[in-house]
Every structure is written in structure tokens, then in C-alpha cells.
Design a protein around this motif. Structure first.
Motif, PDB file in Angstrom:
ATOM      1  N   ALA A  25     -12.869 -15.989  28.109  1.00 57.06           N
ATOM      2  CA  ALA A  25     -13.914 -16.718  27.389  1.00 57.06           C
ATOM      3  C   ALA A  25     -13.375 -18.014  26.789  1.00 57.06           C
ATOM      4  N   VAL A  26     -12.140 -17.987  26.298  1.00 62.38           N
ATOM      5  CA  VAL A  26     -11.525 -19.186  25.718  1.00 62.38           C
ATOM      6  C   VAL A  26     -11.340 -20.261  26.793  1.00 62.38           C
ATOM      7  N   PHE A  27     -10.942 -19.862  27.993  1.00 62.43           N
ATOM      8  CA  PHE A  27     -10.813 -20.842  29.078  1.00 62.43           C
ATOM      9  C   PHE A  27     -12.158 -21.492  29.376  1.00 62.43           C
ATOM     10  N   VAL A  28     -13.211 -20.687  29.392  1.00 60.73           N
ATOM     11  CA  VAL A  28     -14.550 -21.240  29.624  1.00 60.73           C
ATOM     12  C   VAL A  28     -14.918 -22.185  28.483  1.00 60.73           C
ATOM     13  N   ASP A  29     -14.715 -21.732  27.244  1.00 63.85           N
ATOM     14  CA  ASP A  29     -15.006 -22.540  26.051  1.00 63.85           C
ATOM     15  C   ASP A  29     -14.254 -23.875  26.110  1.00 63.85           C
ATOM     16  N   PHE A  30     -12.954 -23.803  26.327  1.00 65.86           N
ATOM     17  CA  PHE A  30     -12.135 -25.012  26.327  1.00 65.86           C
ATOM     18  C   PHE A  30     -12.499 -25.940  27.484  1.00 65.86           C
ATOM     19  N   ALA A  31     -12.772 -25.377  28.650  1.00 64.19           N
ATOM     20  CA  ALA A  31     -13.135 -26.205  29.808  1.00 64.19           C
ATOM     21  C   ALA A  31     -14.412 -26.993  29.532  1.00 64.19           C
ATOM     22  N   VAL A  32     -15.403 -26.331  28.955  1.00 57.80           N
ATOM     23  CA  VAL A  32     -16.655 -27.024  28.638  1.00 57.80           C
ATOM     24  C   VAL A  32     -16.411 -28.074  27.559  1.00 57.80           C
ATOM     25  N   TYR A  33     -15.756 -27.681  26.479  1.00 55.66           N
ATOM     26  CA  TYR A  33     -15.494 -28.585  25.351  1.00 55.66           C
ATOM     27  C   TYR A  33     -14.693 -29.812  25.780  1.00 55.66           C
ATOM     28  N   TYR A  34     -13.583 -29.589  26.438  1.00 54.84           N
ATOM     29  CA  TYR A  34     -12.700 -30.693  26.796  1.00 54.84           C
ATOM     30  C   TYR A  34     -13.335 -31.581  27.867  1.00 54.84           C
ATOM     31  N   ILE A 103     -16.525 -23.952  14.548  1.00 52.94           N
ATOM     32  CA  ILE A 103     -16.750 -25.399  14.530  1.00 52.94           C
ATOM     33  C   ILE A 103     -16.156 -26.018  13.267  1.00 52.94           C
ATOM     34  N   GLY A 104     -16.304 -25.331  12.135  1.00 50.48           N
ATOM     35  CA  GLY A 104     -15.746 -25.846  10.886  1.00 50.48           C
ATOM     36  C   GLY A 104     -14.228 -25.970  10.929  1.00 50.48           C
ATOM     37  N   ILE A 105     -13.566 -24.947  11.437  1.00 51.69           N
ATOM     38  CA  ILE A 105     -12.097 -24.997  11.526  1.00 51.69           C
ATOM     39  C   ILE A 105     -11.656 -26.020  12.552  1.00 51.69           C
ATOM     40  N   ASN A 106     -12.368 -26.125  13.674  1.00 54.95           N
ATOM     41  CA  ASN A 106     -12.033 -27.146  14.670  1.00 54.95           C
ATOM     42  C   ASN A 106     -12.146 -28.543  14.067  1.00 54.95           C
ATOM     43  N   LYS A 107     -13.224 -28.785  13.333  1.00 58.79           N
ATOM     44  CA  LYS A 107     -13.433 -30.089  12.695  1.00 58.79           C
ATOM     45  C   LYS A 107     -12.307 -30.376  11.691  1.00 58.79           C
ATOM     46  N   TYR A 108     -11.955 -29.368  10.904  1.00 61.51           N
ATOM     47  CA  TYR A 108     -10.860 -29.507   9.942  1.00 61.51           C
ATOM     48  C   TYR A 108      -9.541 -29.780  10.675  1.00 61.51           C
ATOM     49  N   PRO A 134      -3.380 -37.595  30.578  1.00 56.94           N
ATOM     50  CA  PRO A 134      -3.195 -37.728  29.130  1.00 56.94           C
ATOM     51  C   PRO A 134      -3.993 -36.649  28.398  1.00 56.94           C
ATOM     52  N   PHE A 135      -3.385 -36.079  27.382  1.00 60.13           N
ATOM     53  CA  PHE A 135      -3.978 -34.938  26.698  1.00 60.13           C
ATOM     54  C   PHE A 135      -3.775 -35.082  25.199  1.00 60.13           C
ATOM     55  N   LYS A 136      -4.865 -35.116  24.444  1.00 61.14           N
ATOM     56  CA  LYS A 136      -4.795 -35.247  22.990  1.00 61.14           C
ATOM     57  C   LYS A 136      -4.355 -33.933  22.368  1.00 61.14           C
ATOM     58  N   THR A 137      -3.267 -33.941  21.621  1.00 59.87           N
ATOM     59  CA  THR A 137      -2.757 -32.714  21.019  1.00 59.87           C
ATOM     60  C   THR A 137      -3.586 -32.250  19.834  1.00 59.87           C
ATOM     61  N   ASP A 138      -4.254 -33.182  19.132  1.00 60.81           N
ATOM     62  CA  ASP A 138      -5.056 -32.747  17.988  1.00 60.81           C
ATOM     63  C   ASP A 138      -6.176 -31.813  18.443  1.00 60.81           C
ATOM     64  N   LYS A 139      -6.789 -32.116  19.589  1.00 59.65           N
ATOM     65  CA  LYS A 139      -7.839 -31.243  20.114  1.00 59.65           C
ATOM     66  C   LYS A 139      -7.289 -29.879  20.486  1.00 59.65           C
ATOM     67  N   LEU A 140      -6.134 -29.865  21.103  1.00 60.68           N
ATOM     68  CA  LEU A 140      -5.528 -28.604  21.524  1.00 60.68           C
ATOM     69  C   LEU A 140      -5.205 -27.727  20.319  1.00 60.68           C
TER      70      LEU A 140
END
Length: 172
Positions: A25-34, A103-108, A134-140
Motif C-alpha cells: 500500500a505504501v508503494f501505491v501511496d508513494f507512487a501516486v504522491y510522487y 497529511i499533517g505529519i507529512n506537511k510538518y 533527481p530526488f528530493k529528500t525532504d519528500k522522502l
């Protein structure tokens, strides 16, 4: 096997299955988000009352992952195949709470982690270097922090509330 040993064994199996389901599920979540944040736009611009596009992308990824995790956990982790709509309602409530937390923790996390970038650099003698992937580490880092916290909330909520077996199911 003693009842206590059996309970520990069952819980460890559930944690393992929950983790595998969660990773998918996390792979699906991250793939859509990123994908959305990099293909459509990675904007901090607000719209519709202050909602930021990154929050929308994170939310859509979380929802996609939720569909995956509900089905995997219902049929595989917790082995329930009834059509109990109260389970679905409880799952929806739990994941709505987890959605807000995520979403709150991701935003933080996007604000506390540095805006660094990791990339593959290809150089040839005498030529300009080329940057690939190129890959943004803050998002990861923000994504994984949000995922870790909401995963703990989800496991506990599913085990003790959503998919808790009823006494007649335990005897079967």
C-alpha cells in the motif's frame, strides 16, 4: 501450545501480514504522491481556502493506498470474508483519522527536513555532467515519517476495533 504462546504467535503472524500489506500500500501511496507532485506540479501555492497542492497529492496517494490495504488486510491479514458493513464504516473512520494524521505529519516533515536532492550524476571526460533521477529528500523523509506514525495507529485500530473477531468467530 499455551494460550499465551498461541496469542503471541497469532499476533506476530498478523504483524507480518500487516507489514507486507502495508509495504504494498505504501508503494501505491508513494507512487501516486510522487508522480503527481512531479508530473503535474510541485507547488506550495494555495487554492480553495488555503489547501496546498502537495497536500492534495498526498491525500490522493493515501486514498489509493487505503483501497489496497483494506482488501489485503480484510482477506489476508485478519481473514474476514463477511460482508459486514460496520467493519467498512469503522475502517473508514479509522482511516479518516489516520488520513489527517498522515497529511499533517507529512506537511510538518516537509518543513523540518532539508530541501536536499539526491541524483545520479553521469560524467564523461571533457563533457558536461548529466543529472539523472533527481530526488528530493525532504519528500522522502516526510513521507516515511508520516507513514510510520499512521501505520502504528492503523494496526492498533484494526486489531482492537475494525477486525476484532466476535466471540462466535473465535469458536469457529
Amino acid at each position: 501450545m499455551s494460550p499465551r504462546t498461541m496469542a503471541i504467535y497469532q499476533t506476530s503472524k498478523q504483524i507480518t501480514k500487516f507489514t507486507i500489506s502495508g509495504i504494498i500500500a505504501v508503494f501505491v501511496d508513494f507512487a501516486v504522491y510522487y508522480s503527481l507532485s512531479n508530473m503535474i506540479g510541485n507547488s506550495e501555492e494555495a487554492f480553495a481556502g488555503g489547501v496546498v497542492w502537495n497536500d492534495v497529492y498526498k491525500g490522493l496517494g493515501f486514498i489509493a493506498g487505503t483501497f489496497v490495504t483494506y482488501n489485503l488486510n480484510k482477506f489476508w491479514t485478519w481473514r474476514t470474508n463477511d460482508r459486514n458493513n460496520s467493519r467498512l464504516l469503522n475502517f473508514g473512520i479509522l482511516y479518516l483519522i489516520s488520513f489527517v494524521i498522515n497529511i499533517g505529519i507529512n506537511k510538518y516533515g516537509l518543513h523540518i527536513f532539508g530541501d536536499d536532492e539526491i541524483a545520479l550524476l553521469f560524467t564523461r571526460h571533457g563533457a558536461d555532467p548529466k543529472v539523472y533521477f533527481p530526488f528530493k529528500t525532504d519528500k522522502l523523509f516526510a513521507f516515511f515519517l508520516a507513514t510510520a506514525v499512521s501505520s502504528v495507529v492503523n494496526f492498533i485500530g484494526q486489531k482492537i476495533w475494525v477486525f476484532k473477531s466476535k466471540p462466535e468467530e473465535e469458536q469457529a
